[in-house]
Motif scaffolding. Sequence first.
Motif, PDB file in Angstrom:
ATOM      1  N   TRP A  65       0.868  -1.185   0.000  1.00 40.75           N
ATOM      2  CA  TRP A  65       0.000   0.000   0.000  1.00 40.75           C
ATOM      3  C   TRP A  65       0.896   1.224   0.000  1.00 40.75           C
ATOM      4  O   TRP A  65       2.043   1.160   0.468  1.00 40.75           O
ATOM      5  CB  TRP A  65      -0.906   0.013   1.230  1.00 40.75           C
ATOM      6  N   SER A  93      -3.955  -3.790  -6.046  1.00 41.35           N
ATOM      7  CA  SER A  93      -4.706  -4.906  -5.451  1.00 41.35           C
ATOM      8  C   SER A  93      -5.437  -5.704  -6.527  1.00 41.35           C
ATOM      9  O   SER A  93      -5.483  -6.943  -6.469  1.00 41.35           O
ATOM     10  CB  SER A  93      -5.708  -4.382  -4.418  1.00 41.35           C
ATOM     11  N   HIS A 144      -5.700 -10.923   2.087  1.00 40.89           N
ATOM     12  CA  HIS A 144      -5.631  -9.481   1.831  1.00 40.89           C
ATOM     13  C   HIS A 144      -5.734  -8.742   3.159  1.00 40.89           C
ATOM     14  O   HIS A 144      -6.700  -8.923   3.907  1.00 40.89           O
ATOM     15  CB  HIS A 144      -6.767  -9.037   0.911  1.00 40.89           C
ATOM     16  N   SER A 157      -6.638  -5.646   4.778  1.00 46.10           N
ATOM     17  CA  SER A 157      -7.382  -4.408   4.601  1.00 46.10           C
ATOM     18  C   SER A 157      -7.111  -3.519   5.810  1.00 46.10           C
ATOM     19  O   SER A 157      -5.963  -3.407   6.244  1.00 46.10           O
ATOM     20  CB  SER A 157      -8.873  -4.717   4.446  1.00 46.10           C
ATOM     21  N   SER A 158      -8.129  -2.913   6.391  1.00 49.99           N
ATOM     22  CA  SER A 158      -7.884  -1.966   7.479  1.00 49.99           C
ATOM     23  C   SER A 158      -9.190  -1.608   8.164  1.00 49.99           C
ATOM     24  O   SER A 158     -10.269  -1.690   7.567  1.00 49.99           O
ATOM     25  CB  SER A 158      -7.241  -0.697   6.911  1.00 49.99           C
ATOM     26  N   ALA A 165     -11.440   0.772   6.239  1.00 50.58           N
ATOM     27  CA  ALA A 165     -12.452   0.417   5.242  1.00 50.58           C
ATOM     28  C   ALA A 165     -13.869   0.600   5.774  1.00 50.58           C
ATOM     29  O   ALA A 165     -14.819   0.714   4.997  1.00 50.58           O
ATOM     30  CB  ALA A 165     -12.256  -1.037   4.794  1.00 50.58           C
ATOM     31  N   VAL A 225     -18.674  -1.586   4.949  1.00 48.77           N
ATOM     32  CA  VAL A 225     -17.318  -1.188   4.550  1.00 48.77           C
ATOM     33  C   VAL A 225     -17.399  -0.214   3.369  1.00 48.77           C
ATOM     34  O   VAL A 225     -16.914  -0.485   2.276  1.00 48.77           O
ATOM     35  CB  VAL A 225     -16.442  -2.410   4.201  1.00 48.77           C
ATOM     36  N   LYS A 269      -9.410   1.743   0.473  1.00 48.46           N
ATOM     37  CA  LYS A 269      -9.583   0.468   1.184  1.00 48.46           C
ATOM     38  C   LYS A 269     -10.985  -0.088   0.939  1.00 48.46           C
ATOM     39  O   LYS A 269     -11.161  -1.305   0.744  1.00 48.46           O
ATOM     40  CB  LYS A 269      -9.337   0.661   2.680  1.00 48.46           C
ATOM     41  N   VAL A 293     -11.271  -1.629  -2.573  1.00 49.83           N
ATOM     42  CA  VAL A 293     -10.704  -2.977  -2.678  1.00 49.83           C
ATOM     43  C   VAL A 293     -11.652  -4.001  -2.053  1.00 49.83           C
ATOM     44  O   VAL A 293     -11.780  -5.133  -2.544  1.00 49.83           O
ATOM     45  CB  VAL A 293      -9.309  -3.044  -2.029  1.00 49.83           C
ATOM     46  N   GLU A 294     -12.333  -3.619  -0.988  1.00 48.98           N
ATOM     47  CA  GLU A 294     -13.346  -4.523  -0.413  1.00 48.98           C
ATOM     48  C   GLU A 294     -14.404  -4.861  -1.460  1.00 48.98           C
ATOM     49  O   GLU A 294     -14.868  -6.001  -1.543  1.00 48.98           O
ATOM     50  CB  GLU A 294     -13.990  -3.877   0.814  1.00 48.98           C
ATOM     51  N   ARG A 341      -9.879 -11.671   4.340  1.00 53.64           N
ATOM     52  CA  ARG A 341      -9.630 -10.226   4.384  1.00 53.64           C
ATOM     53  C   ARG A 341      -9.524  -9.806   5.848  1.00 53.64           C
ATOM     54  O   ARG A 341     -10.461  -9.961   6.623  1.00 53.64           O
ATOM     55  CB  ARG A 341     -10.713  -9.456   3.631  1.00 53.64           C
ATOM     56  N   ARG A 394      -8.919  -6.976   8.793  1.00 53.26           N
ATOM     57  CA  ARG A 394      -9.175  -5.552   9.027  1.00 53.26           C
ATOM     58  C   ARG A 394      -8.574  -5.140  10.370  1.00 53.26           C
ATOM     59  O   ARG A 394      -9.266  -5.057  11.381  1.00 53.26           O
ATOM     60  CB  ARG A 394     -10.685  -5.283   8.989  1.00 53.26           C
TER      61      ARG A 394
END
Length: 349
Positions: free
Chosen positions: A74, A93, A110, A112-113, A116, A132, A144, A147-148, A161, A163
């Motif tokens: 990222w 991604s 993956h 993510s965060s 998201a 998200v 973010k 990408v979700e 995924r 987070r």
Amino acid sequence: MRIVVTGASGNVGSALLRRLRLDGEHEVVGVARRVPAGVVDGVRWVSVDLAEPGSRGRLCQAFAGADAVVHLAWAFQPSHQVGYLESVGVGGSQRVLQASAVADVAHVVHVSSVGAYSPKRDDRAVDESWPVDGVPTSSYSRHKAAVERLLDGYDGPPVARLRPGIAGQASAGSALLRYGLPVVVPAKMVGALPALPMPAGLTIAMVHADDLADAIVRVLERRAEGAFNLAAPTPVTAPMIAEVLGARWVDTPAGLARGALALSWHARLQPLAPGWFDLACGVPALDSSRAVDELGWSPKTDAVSVLRELVEGMSRAGAGDTAVLRERSVRSELADLFRHGPVSHRVRP
């Protein structure tokens, strides 16, 4: 197990490589734009620039024969070049997912965060069913969330995924200084702030990079799928941040604090975009019960301790062995400024 890690040279990537080396039974390939030469500590490095549309072919080669791909890569700067950030985060991604399908990788993880997630409604922690859709004023959050949506429509290998909250460790200190402070501010000034003007509603979910790496390994071992929140139980608040910094907390209206940050960012005085402030004020606390129950995961470091380690790392310009985590000094930052321009505008730092 043959594991390919994109973004392996960064904060979380360095912690994951460290954790995988402890097992001593995996073949690890690290993918990054700027890589160490040859094989380092048992990791074979491959240079790939995920911002490039033609990078999918290189990714397919790197992923060939892999049992799993862990996607961490990222970009956080240049904050004034949102198109570039999107080309790395969203475009990169997408290319990672496409290459995983072409290479017939068995499992994709993956990372993510918390970023998201849609804005919180109250102080209650949310589980993985929370929407998200991101915080609209934060480009990081929008990307973010985008990408979700890619993952929702993905027809490829099974995907987990993750987070997590903000991941920290001492060796990320220099990187955080570089991304968040003006170049003329020395590291030792981090603990010399007399007052911290922040709104009371600011909360930040955090997790130690080593705890996050442990969760990733547990996901890989179980070939787990779906979404997992990952955070230390209690989020960090504005008064906690002030206490760790040794500063006096000044409860400040969010609009005033954001306005000051936005003005200094637009004036090119500092590199931190105001969207990060919106993210800190907007994202919810995380309920990590699913990771605890299904992965047997339990964070060893609480959120305040993660914050303390980060602040300590920043105050001494903590660094790692990769280009991303290189040591930061005022002299080196001024030299880069004159050679390449400010980090907030520098597409190829």
